[in-house]
Scaffold this active site. Sequence first.
Site, PDB file in Angstrom:
ATOM      1  N   SER A 187      -7.111  13.641   3.190  1.00  0.00           N
ATOM      2  CA  SER A 187      -7.714  12.349   3.491  1.00  0.00           C
ATOM      3  C   SER A 187      -8.406  11.699   2.301  1.00  0.00           C
ATOM      4  CB  SER A 187      -8.698  12.501   4.648  1.00  0.00           C
ATOM      5  OG  SER A 187      -9.657  13.496   4.362  1.00  0.00           O
ATOM      6  N   HIS A 215      -3.840  11.397   8.855  1.00  0.00           N
ATOM      7  CA  HIS A 215      -3.389  10.369   7.910  1.00  0.00           C
ATOM      8  C   HIS A 215      -1.876  10.363   7.725  1.00  0.00           C
ATOM      9  CE1 HIS A 215      -7.176   8.644   6.610  1.00  0.00           C
ATOM     10  NE2 HIS A 215      -7.684   9.854   6.697  1.00  0.00           N
ATOM     11  N   LYS A 246      -6.500   5.846  13.709  1.00  0.00           N
ATOM     12  CA  LYS A 246      -6.165   5.291  12.397  1.00  0.00           C
ATOM     13  C   LYS A 246      -4.944   4.393  12.525  1.00  0.00           C
ATOM     14  CE  LYS A 246      -8.879   8.611   9.995  1.00  0.00           C
ATOM     15  NZ  LYS A 246      -9.079  10.039   9.895  1.00  0.00           N
TER      16      LYS A 246
HETATM   17  C1  LIG Z   1     -10.260  10.773  10.419  1.00  0.00           C
HETATM   18  C2  LIG Z   1      -9.831  12.191  10.453  1.00  0.00           C
HETATM   19  C3  LIG Z   1     -10.084  12.991  11.569  1.00  0.00           C
HETATM   20  C4  LIG Z   1     -10.906  12.495  12.724  1.00  0.00           C
HETATM   21  O1  LIG Z   1     -10.198  11.579  13.496  1.00  0.00           O
HETATM   22  P1  LIG Z   1     -10.999  10.546  14.421  1.00  0.00           P
HETATM   23  O2  LIG Z   1     -10.003  10.106  15.403  1.00  0.00           O
HETATM   24  O3  LIG Z   1     -11.498   9.463  13.532  1.00  0.00           O
HETATM   25  O4  LIG Z   1     -12.131  11.311  15.037  1.00  0.00           O
HETATM   26  C5  LIG Z   1      -9.611  14.278  11.574  1.00  0.00           C
HETATM   27  N1  LIG Z   1      -8.916  14.777  10.532  1.00  0.00           N
HETATM   28  C6  LIG Z   1      -8.655  14.043   9.428  1.00  0.00           C
HETATM   29  C7  LIG Z   1      -7.854  14.633   8.321  1.00  0.00           C
HETATM   30  C8  LIG Z   1      -9.110  12.728   9.354  1.00  0.00           C
HETATM   31  O5  LIG Z   1      -8.873  12.016   8.261  1.00  0.00           O
END
Ligand SMILES: *Cc1c(COP(=O)(O)O)cnc(C)c1O
Length: 404
Positions: A187, A215, A246
């Site tokens: 990320s 991601h 996301k």
């Molecule tokens: C953003 C993210 C999460 C958390 O996801 P949310 O739906 O925002 O709680 C988990 N793992 C990774 C690698 C992320 O980038």
Amino acid sequence: MNQTLQTWLGQQIQSLKDQHLYKTPRILETPAEGKVRMDGTDVINLSSNNYLGLANHPKVREAALKAVEEWGVGAGAVRWIGGTMSVHDELERRLAKFKHVEAVLVFQSGWTSNSGCIPSIMVDGDVIISDELNHASIIDGVRLSPAEYRKSRGWVYNHKDMNNLEDILKRAASFKKRMIVTDGVFSMDGDIAPLPDIVELAEKYDAFVMVDDAHAAGVLGKCGAGTTSHFNLYGRVDVQMGTLSKALGVMGGYIAGSQLLKEWLINRGRPYLFSTAHPPMVAAALIAAIDVMETDPEPMQRLWSNAKWWKSELAKLGFDTMGSETPITPVLIGDEAKAAQMEKMLWDEGVYALSIAYPTVPRGKARIRTMPSAAHSQEDLTRALEAFAKCGRKLGLIGNGVRV
Ligand SMILES: *Cc1c(COP(=O)(O)O)cnc(C)c1O
């Protein structure tokens, strides 16, 4: 010595400020698009995870509005005590099909998917083997598990280092279960996990694999189905975690895998058991988002053409994008204070791109993290690039020379 909470908080916060690590959120006053108004200023937003522009997509909005009329705004209960509506059930079926797995269980967020799943499947006598750059939600999930995992005991492998992973697997033979867990796309760096090698090592040493595709969803694989699809590893990754917050533009997370995995998580996944279900409009909006992803290739094509252009132009200017292979494009600054200064200068040029520093990334590796997306026009990105060039030169990060 006694300390009041207020004095302690005051000291801690001052110390963060002294280290240039203190954060305050800016307030977004428009939908999460490529161009936004924040704190009263019009800026190009390079920090959103709205990869495909689905957060404000007309079809997704419409589905959410319709669901409010049909279902109201709340589910009223946790999933297993009457909080599962047919729209939640339909979302899980659609996701299972999309991911080519037997079953999917949706959680409130990606975070709760990791923190709910990991401790319920990894128990006493097991070992969790983790990439050192895994996301905080994996780390918290792992900490909730009684399984062995500690870095100090050698169960964390150097980032993407397959020799190191193999050494660890050789040492892990006496545990009951061995799980290798990795981000699919990292990320903060935007590089892709070597999933085919990880899966092969797992098969050789009788371990199984969990991949966090937060991601990768909407970014890699067929219609954005993630890293398992990207590498054609169907059936060989036991646990796929994904976020719906996301690229899918709404909110939520899921665990995709076998029917038995789903049943176990329904019975043992604590956020599923003890925290209220999504509002029905969330599930309905997500079904519409999947419809768009399955039928309209244009947003994903635009995402990638924007991302490729952005990376190659930054490189031409002399910036270091840290080997990123996906739209997540870190621009390495190094020093924390300088990164904070760059962020401020970019803002003054009409670009919102956040600096990311310790403890999110290692000390001395501070960066501006940029996220070109399908929501950006060519003009947005051209303007943002000019701002990077100007600020980078002022700070001495890149030369003044003509572009090669
Ligand atoms: C953003 C993210 C999460 C958390 O996801 P949310 O739906 O925002 O709680 C988990 N793992 C990774 C690698 C992320 O980038």
